[in-house]
Design an enzyme around this catalytic site. Structure first.
Site, mmCIF file in Angstrom:
data_model
loop_
_atom_site.group_PDB
_atom_site.id
_atom_site.type_symbol
_atom_site.label_atom_id
_atom_site.label_comp_id
_atom_site.label_asym_id
_atom_site.label_seq_id
_atom_site.Cartn_x
_atom_site.Cartn_y
_atom_site.Cartn_z
ATOM 1 N N ASN A 143 0.834 -1.211 0.000
ATOM 2 C CA ASN A 143 0.000 0.000 0.000
ATOM 3 C C ASN A 143 0.862 1.252 0.000
ATOM 4 O O ASN A 143 1.983 1.257 0.524
ATOM 5 C CB ASN A 143 -0.959 -0.006 1.197
ATOM 6 C CG ASN A 143 -0.402 0.733 2.395
ATOM 7 O OD1 ASN A 143 -0.457 1.956 2.469
ATOM 8 N ND2 ASN A 143 0.152 -0.021 3.349
ATOM 9 N N PHE A 147 -1.174 8.444 4.324
ATOM 10 C CA PHE A 147 -1.868 9.161 5.407
ATOM 11 C C PHE A 147 -3.128 9.867 4.908
ATOM 12 O O PHE A 147 -3.356 11.055 5.199
ATOM 13 C CB PHE A 147 -0.952 10.185 6.074
ATOM 14 C CG PHE A 147 0.057 9.612 7.033
ATOM 15 C CD1 PHE A 147 0.066 8.274 7.379
ATOM 16 C CD2 PHE A 147 1.026 10.430 7.592
ATOM 17 C CE1 PHE A 147 1.012 7.762 8.263
ATOM 18 C CE2 PHE A 147 1.972 9.935 8.484
ATOM 19 C CZ PHE A 147 1.966 8.597 8.819
ATOM 20 N N SER A 214 6.021 5.500 8.361
ATOM 21 C CA SER A 214 5.341 5.167 7.114
ATOM 22 C C SER A 214 6.266 5.465 5.938
ATOM 23 O O SER A 214 6.896 6.518 5.898
ATOM 24 C CB SER A 214 4.053 5.980 6.966
ATOM 25 O OG SER A 214 3.534 5.847 5.654
ATOM 26 N N ASN A 216 5.278 6.125 3.020
ATOM 27 C CA ASN A 216 4.468 6.773 1.984
ATOM 28 C C ASN A 216 4.288 8.271 2.163
ATOM 29 O O ASN A 216 3.533 8.897 1.427
ATOM 30 C CB ASN A 216 3.094 6.094 1.926
ATOM 31 C CG ASN A 216 3.216 4.606 1.671
ATOM 32 O OD1 ASN A 216 3.986 4.186 0.815
ATOM 33 N ND2 ASN A 216 2.487 3.805 2.432
ATOM 34 N N THR A 217 4.965 8.849 3.153
ATOM 35 C CA THR A 217 4.980 10.298 3.340
ATOM 36 C C THR A 217 6.423 10.767 3.180
ATOM 37 O O THR A 217 7.290 10.349 3.951
ATOM 38 C CB THR A 217 4.443 10.691 4.723
ATOM 39 O OG1 THR A 217 3.057 10.329 4.806
ATOM 40 C CG2 THR A 217 4.573 12.187 4.957
ATOM 41 N N LYS A 256 6.407 4.536 16.738
ATOM 42 C CA LYS A 256 6.348 3.419 15.791
ATOM 43 C C LYS A 256 7.474 3.567 14.781
ATOM 44 O O LYS A 256 7.594 4.595 14.101
ATOM 45 C CB LYS A 256 4.998 3.399 15.071
ATOM 46 C CG LYS A 256 4.819 2.187 14.145
ATOM 47 C CD LYS A 256 3.386 2.080 13.645
ATOM 48 C CE LYS A 256 3.164 0.811 12.832
ATOM 49 N NZ LYS A 256 1.743 0.645 12.437
ATOM 50 N N ASN A 285 6.409 -0.839 11.243
ATOM 51 C CA ASN A 285 5.572 -0.462 10.107
ATOM 52 C C ASN A 285 5.852 -1.405 8.931
ATOM 53 O O ASN A 285 6.568 -2.393 9.063
ATOM 54 C CB ASN A 285 5.848 0.993 9.724
ATOM 55 C CG ASN A 285 4.610 1.728 9.247
ATOM 56 O OD1 ASN A 285 3.876 1.235 8.404
ATOM 57 N ND2 ASN A 285 4.377 2.916 9.788
#
Length: 411
Positions: A143, A147, A214, A216-217, A256, A285
């Site tokens: 994925n 966010f 994450s 993805n940021t 995290k 993560n």
């Protein structure tokens, strides 16, 4: 389009059957059968694309279509941590209920805790679609949501309503609630965003998780560097401590981290956790790595974080390293690839006091929750542990474990 039509037709047939007599039939089922029935719809829902399936799951929970666990957990699964009592150590990881839409139905599945989020201060759409991809053969997912969040104010309204219901009837809250905080994509000073999250949301949480991992940021994982992380966690901790709290004090603050860390990265994080007094670490993560086992699948070439069974080995290794580096002094939450009670038990022996799952429930459905608890209890009994707490860190015989009863358990 053909698959969507098929799903809609089947849903219409199912809805008609329910209207005729489904409710009466459902009332005759025991609890386990209700979990199995709810999970049997999974293959049908997975005819839809992954993100639509995700939304269907949230809507089903909100509409009361998830089963309710009424059976007590085995006493051996109870965990006391941070002055809080968890009915069992199995939690739902952040990423499923991103906007705190279905807290009560998810807790009713029998989780010991549910972690909502990541919640950003301001609403943001996340990355362009498509952004979720299945590797069904491995029950894995890639994925790059980025966010996507309705923002802290929308989440706070839902959290306020949830706690009002609990105040009126405390039995409605079956487990603990964690809130995972993220930052908005365009924010330059991440500390400001996490502090806003603490100010707006921490009063609703049994514990708070700062997500700096994450993939993805842009730039988020750079916050795991020693200097950046120490500055950030100190700032967020001070923001929490600056608020007024009752006799129970503020909620514990966790961080995290990612699984994609060097040895020096892990040592730095352990040092920062000790220096800042952070209450725990979630490990971990999703990964940006692509193991050889998934290379033949098209989704492996998509950008984003990999989750599911391929993540079990590497995340458990990082968990064990962090337990060793912190000498067992900081509670750890194991996350990544958990799909069975044996997987959860491995995390616990490696050093986890709590364990989270997400992708496995997306593939297996709600029935995985009672199954994993039953399997975990069997693992503890098999190896002679009286409780989860006795088994935490059992794979580290040279590190003293306060919760370990003398002579209990096998190495």
């Amino acid at each position: 389009m053909g698959r969507l039509v098929q799903v809609l037709k089947t849903a219409a047939i199912a809805g008609t059957a329910a209207a005729i007599g489904g409710a009466a039939f459902y009332s005759t089922l025991d609890v386990q059968r209700r979990f199995e029935l709810a999970s049997a719809t999974g293959p049908l829902v997975r005819l839809l694309d992954p993100e639509t399936s995700h939304r269907v799951g949230i809507l089903a929970a909100r509409m009361g279509l998830f089963p309710k666990e009424t059976r007590p957990d085995p006493p051996a699964l109870r965990v006391n941590l941070w002055g809080r009592s968890f009915p069992n150590p199995i939690g739902l990881a952040a990423g499923f209920d991103k906007d705190a839409e279905a807290i009560e139905p998810l807790l009713n599945l029998g989780f010991g805790f549910v972690e909502v989020g990541s919640i950003t201060p301001r609403p943001q759409p996340g990355n362009p679609k498509p952004r979720v991809f299945r590797i069904s053969e491995l029950k894995a997912t890639v994925n790059r949501y980025g966010f996507n969040s309705e923002g802290a104010d929308a989440a706070a309204e839902r959290l306020e309503r949830f706690w009002r219901r609990v105040a009126a009837d405390p039995t409605r809250k079956k487990g603990l609630l964690a809130i995972n905080l993220g930052k908005n994509k365009e924010t330059e000073d991440a500390g400001d965003d996490y502090a806003v999250g603490v100010l707006k949301l921490s009063r609703y949480a049994d514990f708070v998780v700062v997500n700096v991992s994450s993939p993805n940021t842009p730039g988020l994982r750079a916050l795991q560097g020693r200097k950046q992380l120490q500055s950030l966690l100190t700032f967020v901790r001070d923001a929490r401590d600056g608020l007024e709290w009752g006799p129970g004090g503020p909620p514990p603050l966790l961080v995290k981290i990612a699984p994609d860390l060097t040895e020096s990265d892990k040592a730095d994080i352990a040092a920062v956790v000790a220096a800042t007094g952070v209450d725990g670490v979630v490990i971990s993560n999703t990964t940006i790595a692509r193991p050889e086992s998934i290379s033949k699948y098209p989704a492996s070439r998509e950008a984003g974080g990999l989750s599911g069974p391929p993540l079990l080995e590497p995340t458990t290794a990082v968990l064990a390293d962090m337990y060793r580096l912190t000498r067992g002094a900081v509670p750890l939450v194991g996350c990544g690839g958990v799909a069975s009670g044996e997987d959860a038990y491995r995390k616990i022996r490696a050093g986890a006091s709590l364990v989270e799952l997400y992708t496995a429930m997306a593939y297996e459905g709600p029935v995985i929750v009672p199954r994993i608890k039953q399997e975990l209890a069997a693992c503890l009994e098999r190896d002679g542990f009286a409780s989860v707490e006795d088994a935490v860190g059992a794979d580290h015989p040279n590190i003293p474990r306060p919760g370990k009863k003398k002579g209990a358990g096998k190495r």
